[in-house]
Design a protein around this motif. Structure first.
Motif, PDB file in Angstrom:
ATOM      1  N   GLY A  58       0.820  -1.204   0.000  1.00 31.79           N
ATOM      2  CA  GLY A  58       0.000   0.000   0.000  1.00 31.79           C
ATOM      3  C   GLY A  58       0.852   1.250   0.000  1.00 31.79           C
ATOM      4  N   GLY A  59       0.309   2.341  -0.541  1.00 33.73           N
ATOM      5  CA  GLY A  59       1.040   3.601  -0.588  1.00 33.73           C
ATOM      6  C   GLY A  59       0.115   4.757  -0.890  1.00 33.73           C
ATOM      7  N   GLU A  60       0.655   5.958  -0.781  1.00 31.21           N
ATOM      8  CA  GLU A  60      -0.125   7.166  -1.043  1.00 31.21           C
ATOM      9  C   GLU A  60      -0.107   7.504  -2.531  1.00 31.21           C
ATOM     10  N   ASP A  61      -0.889   8.521  -2.899  1.00 29.07           N
ATOM     11  CA  ASP A  61      -1.111   8.827  -4.314  1.00 29.07           C
ATOM     12  C   ASP A  61       0.182   9.060  -5.100  1.00 29.07           C
ATOM     13  N   LEU A  62       1.015   9.975  -4.629  1.00 31.51           N
ATOM     14  CA  LEU A  62       2.221  10.315  -5.373  1.00 31.51           C
ATOM     15  C   LEU A  62       3.172   9.124  -5.463  1.00 31.51           C
ATOM     16  N   ALA A  63       3.240   8.351  -4.397  1.00 28.78           N
ATOM     17  CA  ALA A  63       4.085   7.158  -4.410  1.00 28.78           C
ATOM     18  C   ALA A  63       3.564   6.135  -5.410  1.00 28.78           C
ATOM     19  N   GLN A  64       2.252   6.032  -5.507  1.00 28.00           N
ATOM     20  CA  GLN A  64       1.626   5.112  -6.449  1.00 28.00           C
ATOM     21  C   GLN A  64       2.006   5.470  -7.888  1.00 28.00           C
ATOM     22  N   ILE A  65       1.942   6.753  -8.210  1.00 27.30           N
ATOM     23  CA  ILE A  65       2.292   7.215  -9.558  1.00 27.30           C
ATOM     24  C   ILE A  65       3.767   6.948  -9.846  1.00 27.30           C
ATOM     25  N   ALA A  66       4.623   7.265  -8.869  1.00 27.45           N
ATOM     26  CA  ALA A  66       6.058   7.052  -9.050  1.00 27.45           C
ATOM     27  C   ALA A  66       6.377   5.574  -9.242  1.00 27.45           C
ATOM     28  N   ALA A  67       5.667   4.710  -8.522  1.00 30.30           N
ATOM     29  CA  ALA A  67       5.919   3.273  -8.633  1.00 30.30           C
ATOM     30  C   ALA A  67       5.567   2.755 -10.022  1.00 30.30           C
ATOM     31  N   GLY A 104      -5.917  12.179  -6.174  1.00 31.54           N
ATOM     32  CA  GLY A 104      -6.115  13.593  -5.912  1.00 31.54           C
ATOM     33  C   GLY A 104      -7.562  14.030  -5.905  1.00 31.54           C
ATOM     34  N   ASP A 105      -7.779  15.270  -5.453  1.00 32.90           N
ATOM     35  CA  ASP A 105      -9.130  15.822  -5.351  1.00 32.90           C
ATOM     36  C   ASP A 105      -9.789  15.998  -6.715  1.00 32.90           C
ATOM     37  N   LEU A 115      -1.884  -5.310 -15.729  1.00 38.97           N
ATOM     38  CA  LEU A 115      -1.738  -6.720 -15.383  1.00 38.97           C
ATOM     39  C   LEU A 115      -3.053  -7.343 -14.928  1.00 38.97           C
ATOM     40  N   LEU A 116      -4.010  -6.497 -14.561  1.00 37.14           N
ATOM     41  CA  LEU A 116      -5.349  -6.944 -14.185  1.00 37.14           C
ATOM     42  C   LEU A 116      -6.369  -6.147 -14.989  1.00 37.14           C
ATOM     43  N   ASP A 117      -7.426  -6.809 -15.422  1.00 39.05           N
ATOM     44  CA  ASP A 117      -8.484  -6.144 -16.175  1.00 39.05           C
ATOM     45  C   ASP A 117      -9.433  -5.451 -15.201  1.00 39.05           C
ATOM     46  N   VAL A 118      -8.925  -4.388 -14.561  1.00 41.74           N
ATOM     47  CA  VAL A 118      -9.714  -3.629 -13.595  1.00 41.74           C
ATOM     48  C   VAL A 118      -9.472  -2.136 -13.796  1.00 41.74           C
ATOM     49  N   GLU A 119     -10.413  -1.333 -13.331  1.00 40.67           N
ATOM     50  CA  GLU A 119     -10.307   0.124 -13.330  1.00 40.67           C
ATOM     51  C   GLU A 119     -10.690   0.612 -11.934  1.00 40.67           C
ATOM     52  N   THR A 120      -9.968   1.611 -11.424  1.00 44.04           N
ATOM     53  CA  THR A 120     -10.251   2.147 -10.097  1.00 44.04           C
ATOM     54  C   THR A 120     -10.585   3.629 -10.184  1.00 44.04           C
ATOM     55  N   ARG A 121     -11.682   4.004  -9.540  1.00 42.83           N
ATOM     56  CA  ARG A 121     -12.116   5.392  -9.475  1.00 42.83           C
ATOM     57  C   ARG A 121     -12.493   5.722  -8.027  1.00 42.83           C
ATOM     58  N   ARG A 122     -12.556   7.022  -7.721  1.00 42.94           N
ATOM     59  CA  ARG A 122     -12.918   7.425  -6.364  1.00 42.94           C
ATOM     60  C   ARG A 122     -14.286   6.867  -5.983  1.00 42.94           C
ATOM     61  N   THR A 146      -9.326 -12.437   6.972  1.00 48.71           N
ATOM     62  CA  THR A 146      -9.472 -11.203   7.732  1.00 48.71           C
ATOM     63  C   THR A 146      -8.351 -10.245   7.358  1.00 48.71           C
ATOM     64  N   GLY A 147      -8.624  -8.957   7.480  1.00 44.89           N
ATOM     65  CA  GLY A 147      -7.607  -7.953   7.179  1.00 44.89           C
ATOM     66  C   GLY A 147      -8.112  -6.576   7.545  1.00 44.89           C
ATOM     67  N   PHE A 148      -7.329  -5.566   7.188  1.00 44.79           N
ATOM     68  CA  PHE A 148      -7.695  -4.179   7.434  1.00 44.79           C
ATOM     69  C   PHE A 148      -7.624  -3.423   6.113  1.00 44.79           C
ATOM     70  N   GLU A 149      -8.679  -2.688   5.799  1.00 44.41           N
ATOM     71  CA  GLU A 149      -8.703  -1.922   4.551  1.00 44.41           C
ATOM     72  C   GLU A 149      -8.745  -0.434   4.853  1.00 44.41           C
ATOM     73  N   ASN A 150      -8.085   0.342   3.984  1.00 40.99           N
ATOM     74  CA  ASN A 150      -8.076   1.801   4.099  1.00 40.99           C
ATOM     75  C   ASN A 150      -7.828   2.361   2.711  1.00 40.99           C
ATOM     76  N   HIS A 151      -8.910   2.628   1.981  1.00 36.77           N
ATOM     77  CA  HIS A 151      -8.773   3.089   0.591  1.00 36.77           C
ATOM     78  C   HIS A 151      -9.972   3.931   0.192  1.00 36.77           C
ATOM     79  N   GLY A 152      -9.703   4.903  -0.705  1.00 39.66           N
ATOM     80  CA  GLY A 152     -10.773   5.747  -1.211  1.00 39.66           C
ATOM     81  C   GLY A 152     -11.223   5.360  -2.596  1.00 39.66           C
ATOM     82  N   GLY A 153     -10.470   4.500  -3.257  1.00 43.22           N
ATOM     83  CA  GLY A 153     -10.818   4.066  -4.605  1.00 43.22           C
ATOM     84  C   GLY A 153     -11.692   2.826  -4.607  1.00 43.22           C
ATOM     85  N   PHE A 154     -12.634   2.785  -5.541  1.00 39.62           N
ATOM     86  CA  PHE A 154     -13.456   1.598  -5.751  1.00 39.62           C
ATOM     87  C   PHE A 154     -13.054   0.985  -7.091  1.00 39.62           C
ATOM     88  N   THR A 155     -13.019  -0.326  -7.157  1.00 33.74           N
ATOM     89  CA  THR A 155     -12.466  -1.025  -8.307  1.00 33.74           C
ATOM     90  C   THR A 155     -13.527  -1.855  -9.022  1.00 33.74           C
TER      91      THR A 155
END
Length: 249
Positions: A58-67, A104-105, A115-122, A146-155
């Motif tokens: 997991g990572g934040e927005d800018l890190a995601q783009i850089a990755a 971003g806002d 690599l996956l046939d998915v799209e993510t939007r806010r 079981t796990g913990f989720e923390n995300h603003g995007g829906f896929t």
């Protein structure tokens, strides 16, 4: 031969301790007398193309783009998957494996790794909290994750991707009552924290998928019993919390 568990870009995609997934996979191989090593790769370093399992966290927005930009420029991850490696991606790592995601806002759209046939939007709400899902194993039996989720995007999943698990408690993909996606040798999920210490059966599933063989159970009865006790306790707590919340509505 030492099996490489490759943790990709910990400095960008590791804010939730997801490198722990690599430690679990290596240890579960070693407990079976199989050589294993955790290889940590940072941006600017070549991603090895002979990994057994690759991990994105997991990572934040800018890190995601850089990755995404760094992985596309390097090409090692794609070569590793072409050579038979398995990719396990969680949260932001899951999102960037798709065709596109927004950040971003202003919901700016960025291309993913495809690599996956998915799209993510806010999404309509931010998903924060414990998640409990039902996963059907390859042998047809069902397991709880079981796990913990923390995300603003829906896929949203396209026709080439298959949902990984159905959601009992939590949000997951936020679009279809499921969490995660599977396509070929790539698995993406939303829970992190990390997830594999909580779910040994999922860790073994990844190893079996990568090795192409059924693994014998680990001969550590006390450890296995403690893993199961903790897992059942987490399941109980999540369900109890959900039920109490429903009663107060």
């Amino acid at each position: 031969m030492s099996h490489k568990i490759v943790v990709v870009y910990q400095s960008l995609l590791g804010i939730y301790g997801d490198r722990g997934n690599g430690m679990v996979l290596a240890k579960r191989l070693q407990w079976r007398d199989l050589d294993a090593e955790v290889v940590n790769v940072e941006p600017g370093e070549p991603v090895p193309d002979d990994g057994l399992i690759y991990l994105l966290g997991g990572g934040e927005d800018l890190a995601q783009i850089a990755a995404v930009k760094a992985l596309e420029a390097d090409g090692g991850l794609h070569r590793g998957l072409d050579a038979g490696g398995v990719l396990f991606a969680v949260c932001a790592g899951y999102q960037l494996c798709g065709h596109s995601f927004t950040v971003g806002d202003n919901d700016e759209v960025f291309g993913g790794l495809g690599l996956l046939d998915v799209e993510t939007r806010r999404g309509s709400e931010r998903a924060v909290g414990e998640i409990l899902t039902h996963w059907t194993r390859p042998d047809g039996t069902e397991d709880l994750i079981t796990g913990f989720e923390n995300h603003g995007g829906f896929t949203s999943l396209g026709s080439d991707a298959t949902p990984f698990a159905s959601v009992e408690v939590g949000v997951g993909n936020g679009t279809d009552g499921h969490d995660g996606a599977v396509q070929d040798r790539v698995i993406g999920l939303y829970p992190h924290g990390p997830i594999l210490p909580r779910n040994p059966a999922l860790a073994d599933h990844l190893l079996e998928l990568a090795l192409g063989t059924k693994l014998e159970p680990i001969d550590r009865p006390e450890l296995n019993a403690e893993h199961e006790r903790l897992r059942q306790e987490r399941i109980r707590i999540v369900r109890t919390t959900r039920n109490r919340a429903e009663q107060t509505r």
